[in-house]
Design a protein around this motif. Sequence first.
Motif, short mmCIF file in Angstrom:
data_model
loop_
_atom_site.label_atom_id
_atom_site.label_comp_id
_atom_site.label_asym_id
_atom_site.label_seq_id
_atom_site.Cartn_x
_atom_site.Cartn_y
_atom_site.Cartn_z
N ASN A 157 0.82 -1.21 0.00
CA ASN A 157 0.00 0.00 0.00
C ASN A 157 0.85 1.26 0.00
OD1 ASN A 157 -2.13 -1.72 0.25
ND2 ASN A 157 -2.27 -1.54 2.47
N SER B 76 -3.34 -9.84 -3.32
CA SER B 76 -4.56 -10.19 -2.61
C SER B 76 -4.31 -11.36 -1.66
CB SER B 76 -5.65 -10.59 -3.61
OG SER B 76 -5.92 -9.51 -4.45
N TRP B 77 -3.62 -12.37 -2.14
CA TRP B 77 -3.34 -13.55 -1.30
C TRP B 77 -2.47 -13.17 -0.10
CZ3 TRP B 77 1.53 -16.02 -0.65
CH2 TRP B 77 1.47 -17.21 0.10
N THR B 80 -4.53 -10.91 2.40
CA THR B 80 -5.75 -11.45 3.03
C THR B 80 -5.52 -12.82 3.66
OG1 THR B 80 -6.53 -12.41 0.97
CG2 THR B 80 -7.31 -10.20 1.50
N ARG B 81 -4.62 -13.63 3.11
CA ARG B 81 -4.44 -15.00 3.59
C ARG B 81 -3.12 -15.19 4.32
NH1 ARG B 81 -9.39 -17.43 2.96
NH2 ARG B 81 -10.32 -16.20 1.31
N PRO B 84 -2.06 -11.08 6.92
CA PRO B 84 -2.91 -9.89 6.90
C PRO B 84 -2.42 -8.85 7.92
CG PRO B 84 -4.18 -11.91 7.25
CD PRO B 84 -2.75 -12.24 7.46
N TYR B 92 -8.09 -5.06 4.74
CA TYR B 92 -6.99 -5.94 4.29
C TYR B 92 -6.90 -5.93 2.77
CZ TYR B 92 -6.94 -8.09 8.95
OH TYR B 92 -6.83 -8.33 10.29
N TRP B 93 -8.08 -6.09 2.16
CA TRP B 93 -8.10 -6.18 0.70
C TRP B 93 -8.36 -4.79 0.13
CZ3 TRP B 93 -12.03 -7.52 -3.41
CH2 TRP B 93 -11.41 -8.07 -4.54
N SER B 94 -7.33 -3.91 0.15
CA SER B 94 -7.51 -2.52 -0.28
C SER B 94 -7.16 -2.40 -1.76
CB SER B 94 -6.66 -1.58 0.58
OG SER B 94 -5.41 -2.15 0.83
N VAL B 95 -8.15 -2.70 -2.57
CA VAL B 95 -7.95 -2.81 -4.02
C VAL B 95 -7.34 -1.56 -4.67
CG1 VAL B 95 -9.12 -3.20 -6.22
CG2 VAL B 95 -9.70 -4.58 -4.22
N PHE B 98 -3.71 -1.44 -4.78
CA PHE B 98 -3.01 -2.46 -5.58
C PHE B 98 -2.88 -2.05 -7.04
CE2 PHE B 98 -4.80 -6.01 -2.61
CZ PHE B 98 -3.97 -5.57 -1.58
#
Lengths: 643, 178
Positions: A157, B76-77, B80-81, B84, B92-95, B98
């Motif tokens: 990020n 993403s993996w 989030t997996r 995190p 967590y998944w802050s698109v 990315f």
Amino acid sequence: MSAPVSTIREPLITGHKTYHQITEDLIGPTEKTPPLSWVIALICCVALLSVMAFSLAWTFWHGIGAWNLNRTIGWGYDITNFVWWIGIGHAGTLISAILLLFRQKWRTGVNRAAEAMTIFAVMCAGIFPATHTGRPWFDFFMFPYPNTRGPLWVNFNSPLLWDIFAISTYFTVSLLFWYTGLVPDFATVRDRATGLRRKVYNALSFGWTGSAKHWQRWESLSLILAGIATPLVLSVHTIVSFDFATSVIPGWHTTIFPPYFVAGAIFSGFAMVQTLMLMTRKILKLQDYITLAHIESMNKVILLTGTLVGSAYLTELFVAWYSGYVYEQFAFLNRAAGPYWWSYFGMMFCNLVIPQIFWWKKMRRNLWVTFLMSIFINIGMWFERYVIIATTLARDYLPSSWSYYAPSWVEIGIFAGSMGLFGTLYLIFCRVAPVVAVAEIKHILKTGGDQYVGENAVHHHGPDGHDDHGGHDHGHDAPKKVETGGGTSGSSGIAPLSSNSTATSSSSKTTTSFKGTTDSSKDTTSKLDLDSPVASGAAIIGATGAVANTGSTSTSSTGSLEDDLKKVEGIGPKIEELLKAAGIKTFAKLSETDVASIKEILVAAGPRFASKVPGTWPKQAGLAAAGKWDELKKWQDELDGGK
Amino acid sequence: MASGKKEVLYALYNDETELFAAIRAAKAKHLDIMDVFTPFPVHGLDPIMEFEESRLHIVGFVFGALGTLTAFLSMSWIFTRDWPIIFGGKPYWSVPAFIPITFELTVLFCAIGMVVSFYTVCGLGPGVTNETLDDRITDDKFCLAFSTNGKSDGEVSDLKSFLNSTKPFEVNAKTLSK
């Protein structure tokens, strides 16, 4: 062939070049012993480079404490120089990618050098963040890789991490683009070389053969690389600006940063291209390929982007006032009236005020003005980054921690040394590779050469084939053979060119040779192959080319034509004017004039010309009139100023 | 090739327009052209040679898409997996965060994939040496080449007289070692 060229377009290649002459002119510098100026420049650059090596070693030995950064000002010279170099590295891809998509043919004169400059500038830029980490041997931590720490990953990020991806991608793509363009030119160098040199260039050329299918794929590749490099180049400086814009520092936290940084990057990049190309074209004598038209085009881009950057400066000021936010207002007041005021006014003066001089065409086409402006802009854009970084950080939210920053000798040493690195790489590039893209220049010859477009273009005079070769005889011309059907009507109009060009071609090295027949005497009124529009257009251009090439050597058919008398060593533009005023307009006429009468013309023109020695001029002109350019060139190399 | 030799008869031309005329004449006679070599990319050659459009752009798209997926799915993996972490109170998944790296890797994969494919299909690359027909092809001559392997002397001399009729600068024969 390409679309018709507007008559108001200036030619991009001057000097009535042939394909072979282009090869000679552009490959030549890599084959000759380097001039003394090159050796001196290289010594200076390597000396500067060693200053950097020393300063870096000092930094690593003593730690980042050797720099004058402090608790308030965590970014100083390092990031200023990083952004400055990255900005400079934007012009190359802009020229090669965006101008390719816009079909701007003038890019061919400068793209090769600009792309090289991009790669070298990005290398220089990379040094600063890499050493700013303090322990560059751990820099690989910045890349995501499965590791033994958890696995703990990098922060995807963070704009600083985006920067690593952006810049490494930019470097890789620029390098691939540049090298793919170089491969055919390395093949040209290879095919002119012998021995070890041939082996080296054979390796560099990747075994290029020039097959038509390879060229088709090569063009397809170039176009798509340009297509993806265009958003890439915009993304790189956008992401660099995110390093600042995503922070919560007044003066940095602005949405205008991405377009403002991109415009500034193009601005500074073109300024650096101007600085380098003005010197390169002079030293390597590339004025026929990097013409005033090229320089003017680049100055127009500089004017546009400089004005964009200037508008951004003023918009920032307006928004700071309009926001009603005191910290923001203070940040900008501090830039102009604080301890770094000199940097702010330097930036405004160099980037906003003086580039406006380029509204005048005369200034855009003045080499000295352009060179001076390019230096000013390089300095101004450095000031801009210094203002944004040092000035902003020096006065933060807490007055008790306000500070002032001036670089230590170590930081100055690294900065100066990065210029040494840049210069060293560029100088080596000039020796090893053709500075102007050879194949691409040949590609635009028939739409950009001055014998085809512009005011010196030689137009088709109708059925002039019969006297194209009246004055002289080429040894290569085999006896005429009657054409036996075959439907090659398109070629009959082009026959004169084939026999003419043989004069400049070297003899064959291959084993068995059957001389071709060329049609030199019969009527060659162009019978064009009309069933294909593409080919007939090409044939017209080809036919014009034939006239152009012979035009300078024949006087009977094109008596009104003037030759470029400056080709004779010792004759400059002024003397050419004098001679033409006296009725000596062609090589043939000059060769018939005796030395005493030329001397008379010179003496009559005043003391400035009286001292000239025209002894060899008629003889030189005789060779030129007969089209014996190779012989003339060889002789001129021995002559000293035409004496 | 079994014999390892390739006999070639080729004509050199001074201008691309002469080359075009010669290729057309050869096509009209249904002669089997081995290859055409030029010093620069000559526009208008592809339709005459009846080349299909290059499919490099498809390769570029495939590699680009691979880059997009690699970058986006990995990030993403990871976030989030695998490990995190909350950064600044963001999900967590802050698109949106990315997007920059996804874009850069798309471009990187596309460029590397296309360039490597280009050199591979052309048979070029580091360490490759291709024997060329004539040194002047990379300078100012345009070459039209015919293979004469397995051709009788009569056929070769027919070809030779055909080439001579196209107003070439030179007609030569050469044997390539492969």
